[in-house]
Design a protein around this motif. Structure first.
Motif, PDB file in Angstrom:
ATOM      1  N   SER A 119       0.830  -1.202   0.000  1.00 56.02           N
ATOM      2  CA  SER A 119       0.000   0.000   0.000  1.00 56.02           C
ATOM      3  C   SER A 119       0.869   1.258   0.000  1.00 56.02           C
ATOM      4  O   SER A 119       2.085   1.179   0.163  1.00 56.02           O
ATOM      5  N   TYR A 120       0.227   2.402  -0.169  1.00 56.85           N
ATOM      6  CA  TYR A 120       0.961   3.673  -0.089  1.00 56.85           C
ATOM      7  C   TYR A 120       0.017   4.777   0.359  1.00 56.85           C
ATOM      8  O   TYR A 120      -1.194   4.708   0.172  1.00 56.85           O
ATOM      9  N   LEU A 121       0.594   5.795   0.970  1.00 54.82           N
ATOM     10  CA  LEU A 121      -0.151   6.956   1.442  1.00 54.82           C
ATOM     11  C   LEU A 121      -0.402   7.893   0.267  1.00 54.82           C
ATOM     12  O   LEU A 121       0.541   8.446  -0.299  1.00 54.82           O
ATOM     13  N   CYS A 122      -1.660   8.065  -0.107  1.00 52.44           N
ATOM     14  CA  CYS A 122      -1.969   8.888  -1.280  1.00 52.44           C
ATOM     15  C   CYS A 122      -2.345  10.317  -0.901  1.00 52.44           C
ATOM     16  O   CYS A 122      -2.288  11.217  -1.742  1.00 52.44           O
ATOM     17  N   LEU A 123      -2.724  10.550   0.354  1.00 45.27           N
ATOM     18  CA  LEU A 123      -3.070  11.898   0.799  1.00 45.27           C
ATOM     19  C   LEU A 123      -2.854  12.000   2.296  1.00 45.27           C
ATOM     20  O   LEU A 123      -3.391  11.213   3.071  1.00 45.27           O
ATOM     21  N   SER A 124      -2.058  12.994   2.691  1.00 44.76           N
ATOM     22  CA  SER A 124      -1.844  13.267   4.112  1.00 44.76           C
ATOM     23  C   SER A 124      -2.242  14.710   4.390  1.00 44.76           C
ATOM     24  O   SER A 124      -1.712  15.637   3.780  1.00 44.76           O
ATOM     25  N   LEU A 125      -3.182  14.891   5.303  1.00 44.83           N
ATOM     26  CA  LEU A 125      -3.639  16.216   5.703  1.00 44.83           C
ATOM     27  C   LEU A 125      -3.180  16.447   7.134  1.00 44.83           C
ATOM     28  O   LEU A 125      -3.781  15.941   8.089  1.00 44.83           O
ATOM     29  N   CYS A 126      -2.087  17.192   7.279  1.00 47.67           N
ATOM     30  CA  CYS A 126      -1.479  17.456   8.597  1.00 47.67           C
ATOM     31  C   CYS A 126      -1.913  18.841   9.061  1.00 47.67           C
ATOM     32  O   CYS A 126      -1.415  19.853   8.561  1.00 47.67           O
TER      33      CYS A 126
END
Length: 262
Positions: A86-93
């Motif tokens: 898997s992979y992180l497609c969107l990170s909202l920090c």
């Protein structure tokens, strides 16, 4: 490979609405973080979302003021979404804190330190422990409904963090902490260029003035049409994120999709 999204924190305000919106407009799993009351956060995120698969939501304990807790959260997520699958497609920090100082005499060391620990070091620690989940150059990034074509790491800055745009002064710790976030987004994007190529980019965001606890003391000073609900802010921010191209990387964008100069 399975794409997934991260919203940190997501216990209230804009983060809560961003998590809800992702569940409604995309089909990917969503990791939402909270410092405490995980069950309550999950209930709040899912409230009224009758057509959403509850199994897509994973609520994880995370406190950006404690690096060991951030590291533990990343380990927990790695068991849910192994890097090879898997992979992180969107990170909202989006951690945020505001103590408004009108003059230098009002600067309180402890409050200023907490502001930087939350607004600047918080996203920095998230970047340290969660950026390894972003896709590398060799990953075949899939286009997913309701999500950007390239993976996006987005950090919450603010218009008042712009040095170029600063005409009023004041808010010393908040302005400075948010200016640092814009710099962080640029520096991180420079890091991603050789490691991820066009598969991932970093940007900063400005949501406008939103009706949350952070801005509560200033609602009366804002025109009604410029005071946004968290739901509206989440909708506009996702429109901005989803419409970015690789030419937009490393910059700060407001809720209208207009660039804010550093």
């Amino acid at each position: 490979m399975q794409p997934w999204a991260l919203v940190s924190p997501a216990s209230r305000g804009i983060g809560l609405e961003l998590a809800r919106r992702l569940l409604q407009t995309s089909k990917v799993p969503v990791v939402a973080t909270a410092r405490k009351d995980l069950d309550q956060t999950k209930e709040n995120v899912l409230s009224g979302l009758s057509r959403v698969d509850e199994g897509r939501l994973h609520v994880v304990k995370l406190d950006v003021l404690e690096e060991d807790v951030v590291a533990d959260a990343a380990k927990q997520v790695s068991s849910l979404f192994p890097e090879k699958e898997s992979y992180l497609c969107l990170s909202l920090c989006i951690p945020g804190l505001l103590f408004p100082e009108k003059s230098p005499a009002q600067i309180d060391y402890d409050k200023a330190l907490l502001t930087f620990r939350t607004n600047t070091l918080g996203p920095m620690l998230l970047m340290k422990h969660f950026s390894p989940f972003l896709p590398k150059k060799a990953v075949n990034v899939e286009e997913a409904e309701g999500l950007p074509k390239s993976a996006v790491w987005a950090m919450m800055s603010a218009r008042v963090g712009s040095i170029t745009d600063n005409q009023m002064g004041g808010w010393y710790s908040y302005r400075s902490s948010k200016a640092a976030v814009t710099q962080l987004a640029k520096s991180f994007d420079n890091y991603l260029k050789p490691s991820s190529g066009g598969n991932a980019m970093s940007i900063a965001l400005h949501p406008g003035t939103v009706k949350t606890n952070l801005s509560k003391d200033f609602w009366g000073n804002v025109k009604e049409e410029k005071l946004f609900s968290p739901e509206f802010a989440a909708e506009k921010l996702m429109e901005v994120v989803n419409s970015r191209t690789l030419n937009d990387r490393g910059k700060c964008w407001d809720w209208k999709g207009e660039e804010i100069p550093p």
